[in-house]
Design an enzyme around this catalytic site. Structure first.
Site, PDB file in Angstrom:
ATOM      1  CG  ASP A  44      -0.214  -0.079   2.522  1.00 29.37           C
ATOM      2  OD1 ASP A  44       1.023  -0.287   2.493  1.00 29.37           O
ATOM      3  OD2 ASP A  44      -0.856   0.062   3.570  1.00 29.37           O
ATOM      4  CG  HIS A 250      19.177   2.296 -20.064  1.00 28.58           C
ATOM      5  ND1 HIS A 250      18.159   1.972 -20.921  1.00 28.58           N
ATOM      6  CD2 HIS A 250      19.639   3.496 -20.498  1.00 28.58           C
ATOM      7  CE1 HIS A 250      18.012   2.934 -21.830  1.00 28.58           C
ATOM      8  NE2 HIS A 250      18.903   3.865 -21.591  1.00 28.58           N
ATOM      9  CG  ASP A 267      23.037   9.487 -18.132  1.00 27.62           C
ATOM     10  OD1 ASP A 267      22.421  10.532 -17.841  1.00 27.62           O
ATOM     11  OD2 ASP A 267      22.818   8.847 -19.185  1.00 27.62           O
ATOM     12  CG  ASP A 278      19.638  13.155 -20.214  1.00 26.40           C
ATOM     13  OD1 ASP A 278      20.501  12.563 -19.540  1.00 26.40           O
ATOM     14  OD2 ASP A 278      19.046  12.631 -21.184  1.00 26.40           O
ATOM     15  CG  HIS A 357      23.695   5.531 -27.319  1.00 26.92           C
ATOM     16  ND1 HIS A 357      23.861   6.889 -27.452  1.00 26.92           N
ATOM     17  CD2 HIS A 357      24.709   5.113 -26.524  1.00 26.92           C
ATOM     18  CE1 HIS A 357      24.919   7.274 -26.753  1.00 26.92           C
ATOM     19  NE2 HIS A 357      25.460   6.217 -26.186  1.00 26.92           N
ATOM     20  CG  HIS A 361      16.871  12.256 -25.767  1.00 23.89           C
ATOM     21  ND1 HIS A 361      16.465  13.100 -24.752  1.00 23.89           N
ATOM     22  CD2 HIS A 361      17.936  11.581 -25.274  1.00 23.89           C
ATOM     23  CE1 HIS A 361      17.242  12.918 -23.689  1.00 23.89           C
ATOM     24  NE2 HIS A 361      18.157  12.007 -23.981  1.00 23.89           N
ATOM     25  CG  HIS A 368      13.910   9.735 -23.724  1.00 24.89           C
ATOM     26  ND1 HIS A 368      13.922   8.400 -23.413  1.00 24.89           N
ATOM     27  CD2 HIS A 368      15.182  10.165 -23.572  1.00 24.89           C
ATOM     28  CE1 HIS A 368      15.164   8.040 -23.080  1.00 24.89           C
ATOM     29  NE2 HIS A 368      15.942   9.104 -23.169  1.00 24.89           N
ATOM     30  CD  GLU A 391      22.106  11.041 -24.759  1.00 27.61           C
ATOM     31  OE1 GLU A 391      22.512  10.189 -23.971  1.00 27.61           O
ATOM     32  OE2 GLU A 391      20.944  11.459 -24.769  1.00 27.61           O
ATOM     33  CE1 TYR A 395      28.630   4.111 -23.339  1.00 24.29           C
ATOM     34  CE2 TYR A 395      28.112   4.159 -25.694  1.00 24.29           C
ATOM     35  CZ  TYR A 395      28.011   4.717 -24.427  1.00 24.29           C
ATOM     36  OH  TYR A 395      27.294   5.877 -24.251  1.00 24.29           O
ATOM     37  NE  ARG A 413      25.368   8.302 -21.759  1.00 27.79           N
ATOM     38  CZ  ARG A 413      25.393   7.098 -21.227  1.00 27.79           C
ATOM     39  NH1 ARG A 413      25.895   6.080 -21.886  1.00 27.79           N
ATOM     40  NH2 ARG A 413      24.910   6.886 -20.011  1.00 27.79           N
ATOM     41  CD  GLU A 415      22.718  12.946 -21.872  1.00 26.55           C
ATOM     42  OE1 GLU A 415      23.015  12.192 -20.923  1.00 26.55           O
ATOM     43  OE2 GLU A 415      21.628  12.922 -22.454  1.00 26.55           O
TER      44      GLU A 415
HETATM   45 MN   LIG Z   1      20.012  11.563 -22.643  1.00 21.63          MN
END
Ligand SMILES: [Mn+2]
Length: 449
Positions: A44, A250, A267, A278, A357, A361, A368, A391, A395, A413, A415
């Site tokens: 709950d 991710h 990130d 971001d 990738h 975006h 996004h 970004e 890798y 990365r 960004e």
């Molecule tokens: Mn991003």
């Protein structure tokens, strides 16, 4: 009444609503926007409530259990907004917090009319008479979808010959989401604040990281910096990835120990007034980049700077991506990670092993953000007021036997959030360090103290 609903804060929401009513009137369409449903985390216990982005953008009301109906101008009647919301209730408010209430909503939020939310589905058929179309996003909430279809069926069963009734259901994306692409002044202020808070948090993490720390310690530090500087929450799951964990795009486990010699990829972005930042930065856990780390880092940075430079009004949305890929492929061929010629590697997509990738975006209320990326089959043109991320990354899998050992397990990365302006790209997140010399100097000072 508290400052949450002061006239100055509410004015931009009312202005956006007027603009939405104009666009809807031109199409003879009403729009129904529903609040996000509170979500259970487990048993709950609920997640902290986050309002629906569309509803928030047009009202500034962050309460659950409300709905906004926008009615187009028709038959000499002006366009108008009807807000459905919870009535005040002393006992309920004692448990779950203050409510704006139906009585105060028209004056404070400047909607034309306010009604109790309990009457939404029974009032809708009458309110929709005279509208040829209804703009509503299906597929978000099944229960609401069923209620909307029932309203439309009820209207259709009316046999009066001269009533205009909704005979078409429009998605919100091509109508209202297009309005989210170009940010107004108030939105840019919120996004700049989100960017500022985010950069401060990244800089703090860069000063605090030490070999032997666990990734979650930096996650906690980042989110502490967000919150203490007034951010609502992280705009998305914070990624703190040491070494080869950076190659999991991710990665949110954030529990490994950081070791000297690794790179650390963070990130993380703050949400301020529900607008997102971001940002990704990658820096050494120790004092300096190793030689291969620095070579790949400088390559990603070159790609990022070139991509940012191409984010200009009149260019296409996919141009920064094409630019980044070209720079990365040239570098990968030079370093021997790709053995093809540059044109062959671009053509075959062989680079996707290291860069899988996209580069950008839209960014706004959603990380996004809403708004289409194509127009008439082609990548759309960038225009002043649009905000996008840039970004690029590289890798190299830990177990990639096809590349020299020294590259393996490196994930990078970089960004930033970029506003397109008449005067060129404006980097909203420039305050987070990314030049390798600056990062090494900062790390040396941090580790010495
Ligand atoms: Mn991003």
């Amino acid at each position: 009444m508290n400052s949450r609903y002061d006239a100055e804060r509410i004015a931009p929401y009312a202005a956006r609503r007027s603009r939405a009513l104009e666009v809807l009137s031109a199409r003879g369409a009403a729009a129904l926007l529903l609040s996000a449903r509170p979500k259970l985390r487990n048993a709950d216990t609920e997640h902290r409530y986050r309002p629906d982005s569309d509803l928030w953008r047009l009202t500034g009301l962050g309460e659950p259990h409300c709905a906004l109906l926008l009615l187009p101008a028709s038959n000499g009647r002006a366009a108008r907004s009807v807000l459905f919301l919870r009535e005040r209730n002393a006992e309920q408010e004692l448990w779950s917090g203050r409510r704006l209430g139906v009585e105060r909503a028209p004056e404070l939020l400047r909607v034309d009319e306010a009604r109790p939310i309990e009457g939404l589905w029974s009032d809708l058929p009458g309110l929709l008479e005279g509208c040829a179309r209804l703009c509503y996003r299906t597929g978000v909430d099944a229960q609401s979808d069923a209620a909307v279809l029932e309203v439309l069926a009820r209207l259709r069963s009316k046999t009066r010959s001269n009533a205009t009734l909704p005979h078409e259901l429009l998605d919100t994306a091509p109508v209202l989401h297009e309005l989210r692409l170009s940010k107004d002044q108030a939105e840019l202020r919120a996004m700049s604040r989100a960017a500022e808070i985010t950069c401060a948090a990244h800089a703090s993490a860069m000063r605090s990281a030490r070999p032997g720390m666990r990734e979650f310690e930096l996650e906690a530090l980042i989110e502490y910096e967000f919150r203490r500087r007034g951010a609502d929450a992280p705009a998305y799951g914070t990624i703190v990835a040491g070494g080869a964990n950076a190659c999991i795009l991710h990665y949110v486990d954030n529990r490994d120990e950081l070791r000297d010699g690794q790179l650390l990829l963070i990130d993380a972005g703050a949400e301020f007034e529900h607008y997102a930042a971001d940002v990704t930065r990658t820096f050494p856990v120790g004092e300096r980049f190793s030689a291969p780390q620095r070579e790949l880092y400088e390559l990603v940075l070159r790609a990022q700077l070139a991509a940012i430079d191409s984010a200009r009004a009149g260019r296409r949305f996919d141009e920064p991506h094409a630019t980044a890929v070209r720079v990365l492929v040239e570098g990968l061929c030079e370093l021997g990670l790709l053995r093809d010629s540059v044109p062959a590697a671009l053509e075959s997509g062989a680079y996707k092993r290291f860069y899988m990738h996209r580069t950008s975006h839209w960014l706004g209320l959603d990380v996004h953000d809403a708004g289409s990326y194509v127009r008439e089959g082609a990548s759309r043109e960038l225009a002043p007021g649009m905000v996008l991320t840039i970004e690029p990354g590289l890798y190299v899998a830990e177990d990639d036997r096809e590349v020299d050992e020294r590259w393996r397990g490196i994930g990078i990365r970089i960004e930033d959030d970029v506003l397109v302006t008449d005067a060129g790209p404006q980097v909203l997140t420039a305050a987070a360090p990314k030049a390798p010399d600056e990062i090494e100097a900062l790390r040396a000072r941090a580790l010495a103290s």
